[in-house]
Design an enzyme around this catalytic site. Sequence first.
Site, short mmCIF file in Angstrom:
data_model
loop_
_atom_site.label_atom_id
_atom_site.label_comp_id
_atom_site.label_asym_id
_atom_site.label_seq_id
_atom_site.Cartn_x
_atom_site.Cartn_y
_atom_site.Cartn_z
N ASP A 1 0.53 -1.17 -0.13
CA ASP A 1 0.67 -0.01 0.26
C ASP A 1 1.04 1.31 0.14
O ASP A 1 1.21 1.57 0.91
CB ASP A 1 -0.61 0.04 0.89
N GLN B 1 0.37 6.62 1.13
CA GLN B 1 0.61 7.31 1.15
C GLN B 1 2.49 7.67 1.53
O GLN B 1 3.61 8.56 1.70
CB GLN B 1 1.36 7.19 3.13
N CYS C 1 -9.21 5.51 10.29
CA CYS C 1 -9.26 4.58 9.44
C CYS C 1 -7.68 3.31 10.20
O CYS C 1 -7.86 2.11 9.16
CB CYS C 1 -9.14 4.31 7.89
N1 PLP Z 1 -3.86 3.43 2.64
C1 PLP Z 1 -3.62 4.41 3.19
C2 PLP Z 1 -1.84 4.10 4.11
C3 PLP Z 1 -4.12 5.78 3.37
O1 PLP Z 1 -3.85 6.35 3.73
C4 PLP Z 1 -5.23 5.91 2.55
C5 PLP Z 1 -5.92 7.13 2.56
O2 PLP Z 1 -6.59 7.39 3.96
C6 PLP Z 1 -5.88 4.76 1.32
C7 PLP Z 1 -4.72 3.29 2.20
C8 PLP Z 1 -6.72 5.09 1.43
O3 PLP Z 1 -7.15 5.55 -0.22
P1 PLP Z 1 -8.09 5.65 -0.96
O4 PLP Z 1 -9.31 6.51 0.15
O5 PLP Z 1 -7.07 7.18 -1.82
O6 PLP Z 1 -8.54 4.84 -1.58
#
Ligand code: PLP
Length: 405
Positions: free
Chosen positions: A196, A199, A359
């Site tokens: 992922d 960030q 989240c």
């Molecule tokens: N992964 C990380 C580490 C994030 O900070 C975020 C968003 O806050 C996401 C995934 C999800 O991204 P998106 O809402 O653009 O799909």
Amino acid sequence: MRDPRADFPILGEPVHGRRLVYLDSAATTQKPRQVIEAVADYYRRLNANVHRGAYDLAVRATEAYEDARAAVAAFVGAPDPRGVVFVRGTTEALNLAASSLGRLKVRAGDGIVVTAMEHHSNLIPWQLLAQERAARLEMVELTPQGELDVDGYRRALERRPKIVAFTHVSNVLGTINPVAELARLAHEAGAVVVVDGAQAVPHLAVNVAELGADLYAFSGHKMLGPMGVGVLVGTPELLDAMPPYHGGGEMIRTVQDTTATYAPIPHKFEAGTPNVAGAVGLKAAIAYLGALGMAEVAAHERALTGYARERLAAIEGLRLYGPEERAGVVSFTLADIHPHDLATIVDSEGVAIRAGHHCAQPLMRRLDVPATARASFYVYNTREDVDALAGALEKARALFGYARA
Ligand code: PLP
């Protein structure tokens, strides 16, 4: 790095009659006029559906879309643009990865490894997959400093999981994971590596080939681009082997009554009308970041984050979370003031920060807090912004009766 603030029209919009101090770029970044213009210009001059039309406008719209793909590939060091799949964002990219890899690789009893610092979007898709396949989902713990427990990770790999999924940079702690090393260890154990990068790509120079990630996800809106466009980068061999995710138009080669054959990658994963304007805007964002220089962007954020840690640590009762060495994210609590109250009070001073579980509820449980406040920095932030945050937090302390006598 040159001062880019004049490029961001929203920074001129007052909040509660004050200058906007925007410290929530980890949630979404503001957009420079170069990106806003690129999107508007696409709709003004180029708009047509892609890959379908024989007419000139459709050809040019398709070219713009595919140029954006090539720009993304170059920006993140993907050797082949066919490995760049446009999606709505990191969340969709990781759901695609889990759904498709799951069908390709995961059977009952197989292992999937994640970490305790994942955003829900790199956790729930794996939970769903594990439940569907009766697979074993394992979570690697963190050190007290908020770094990944690499020994624990090695132990998890001894059970030879099929998939390992982890974040490059924590959206709460700012921890930067040693992706290349983690990927090498996972590959030695025979696992597919999903990263992922939501960030990371906006803030660090990322080269997916050097990192060795098999699949790498990120969002356009967190890197000055439009909302609703994101990317899953994969090695073409793996993407070729993976079954489709969404079915529909654009992703097929031939369709029979009960079966179909699929288009080659990346189109196999891009069912339906894509967000062409989003991709065009993302290309403009990449050009903008490229002109600033990613090394300069990273250095700017490092300096600002160091200054923020120093200023915030001096506030009595303020607790900082996460390691010293980190990306441009600072999470904190202040005495027993609820982070939501804190965010509301500093907002009245024009300072926008985030409060909540970000989240990342499993991480909150490990930090033993229901929520934190979080300030996150980007190219348009300055030391004055940090001073404004520190001043607003001191006001919050006073308001809650924590003022020094
Ligand atoms: N992964 C990380 C580490 C994030 O900070 C975020 C968003 O806050 C996401 C995934 C999800 O991204 P998106 O809402 O653009 O799909």
